[in-house]
Scaffold this motif. Sequence first.
Motif, PDB file in Angstrom:
ATOM      1  N   ILE A  34       0.880  -1.169   0.000  1.00  0.00           N
ATOM      2  CA  ILE A  34       0.000   0.000   0.000  1.00  0.00           C
ATOM      3  C   ILE A  34       0.914   1.214   0.000  1.00  0.00           C
ATOM      4  O   ILE A  34       1.771   1.343   0.887  1.00  0.00           O
ATOM      5  CB  ILE A  34      -0.917   0.019   1.242  1.00  0.00           C
ATOM      6  CG1 ILE A  34      -1.821  -1.212   1.264  1.00  0.00           C
ATOM      7  CG2 ILE A  34      -1.738   1.306   1.279  1.00  0.00           C
ATOM      8  CD1 ILE A  34      -2.583  -1.399   2.566  1.00  0.00           C
ATOM      9  N   ASN A  89      -3.204  -0.715  -3.308  1.00  0.00           N
ATOM     10  CA  ASN A  89      -3.905   0.555  -3.175  1.00  0.00           C
ATOM     11  C   ASN A  89      -2.919   1.704  -3.072  1.00  0.00           C
ATOM     12  O   ASN A  89      -1.767   1.516  -2.698  1.00  0.00           O
ATOM     13  CB  ASN A  89      -4.818   0.553  -1.948  1.00  0.00           C
ATOM     14  CG  ASN A  89      -6.064   1.387  -2.141  1.00  0.00           C
ATOM     15  OD1 ASN A  89      -6.030   2.429  -2.780  1.00  0.00           O
ATOM     16  ND2 ASN A  89      -7.167   0.912  -1.594  1.00  0.00           N
ATOM     17  N   GLU A 116     -10.417   4.805   4.591  1.00  0.00           N
ATOM     18  CA  GLU A 116      -9.702   4.396   3.374  1.00  0.00           C
ATOM     19  C   GLU A 116      -8.551   3.455   3.717  1.00  0.00           C
ATOM     20  O   GLU A 116      -8.302   2.496   2.981  1.00  0.00           O
ATOM     21  CB  GLU A 116      -9.172   5.616   2.627  1.00  0.00           C
ATOM     22  CG  GLU A 116     -10.244   6.400   1.910  1.00  0.00           C
ATOM     23  CD  GLU A 116      -9.676   7.588   1.146  1.00  0.00           C
ATOM     24  OE1 GLU A 116      -8.440   7.807   1.162  1.00  0.00           O
ATOM     25  OE2 GLU A 116     -10.477   8.315   0.534  1.00  0.00           O
ATOM     26  N   ALA A 168      -8.120  -0.309   2.419  1.00  0.00           N
ATOM     27  CA  ALA A 168      -6.889  -0.733   1.744  1.00  0.00           C
ATOM     28  C   ALA A 168      -6.302  -1.966   2.430  1.00  0.00           C
ATOM     29  O   ALA A 168      -5.846  -2.900   1.756  1.00  0.00           O
ATOM     30  CB  ALA A 168      -5.874   0.408   1.736  1.00  0.00           C
ATOM     31  N   SER A 199      -8.367  -4.970   1.511  1.00  0.00           N
ATOM     32  CA  SER A 199      -8.014  -5.394   0.145  1.00  0.00           C
ATOM     33  C   SER A 199      -6.701  -6.168   0.149  1.00  0.00           C
ATOM     34  O   SER A 199      -6.564  -7.178  -0.548  1.00  0.00           O
ATOM     35  CB  SER A 199      -7.885  -4.185  -0.779  1.00  0.00           C
ATOM     36  OG  SER A 199      -9.123  -3.574  -0.984  1.00  0.00           O
TER      37      SER A 199
END
Length: 160
Positions: free
Chosen positions: A80, A101, A111, A115, A118
């Motif tokens: 990330i 991300n 957010e 992330a 994910s």
Amino acid sequence: MLNVMIVDDEYMLLRGYRKIIDWAALGLEIKITEQNPLTALLQLQETPIDILISDMNMPELDGPSFVAQAKEIQPEMALIVISGYSDFDYVKAGLKQGAVNYLKKPVDTDELVEALQSAIKHIEKQKNYQQMADLAMQAQTRALLQSTDTQNGKNLMQKL
């Protein structure tokens, strides 16, 4: 628990990342926080990391170079990238290294959680894929060992 490393040259942000979300509730543990990307590279050689969160604008080593070198050391870890700049080159560099991300500073807590979720899904998919590949290899090896047909055995050996 999955291991997380956070690399950012801003000390206060490193402290803040620990406090803004419940890492354990996500099944994550922050193993390393580091301000210096060169030191972080050395630590990556010794500590297995599942998720790397990295700033892209650091004085000791630029983010694109850092994440490329980090992925050479641990290619399977999820990435990330974070930046205070909306410079597309940083986005492009992160994507080139397979970032799951890209977040812009100041980082929004929701957010970051999305992330991380994910990244966790990405890791789970990788593990499932590897398990299926291992099972397929075991099945092919078993078939080869049990085969009495020499031509079929040669075909299987070529696939391995």
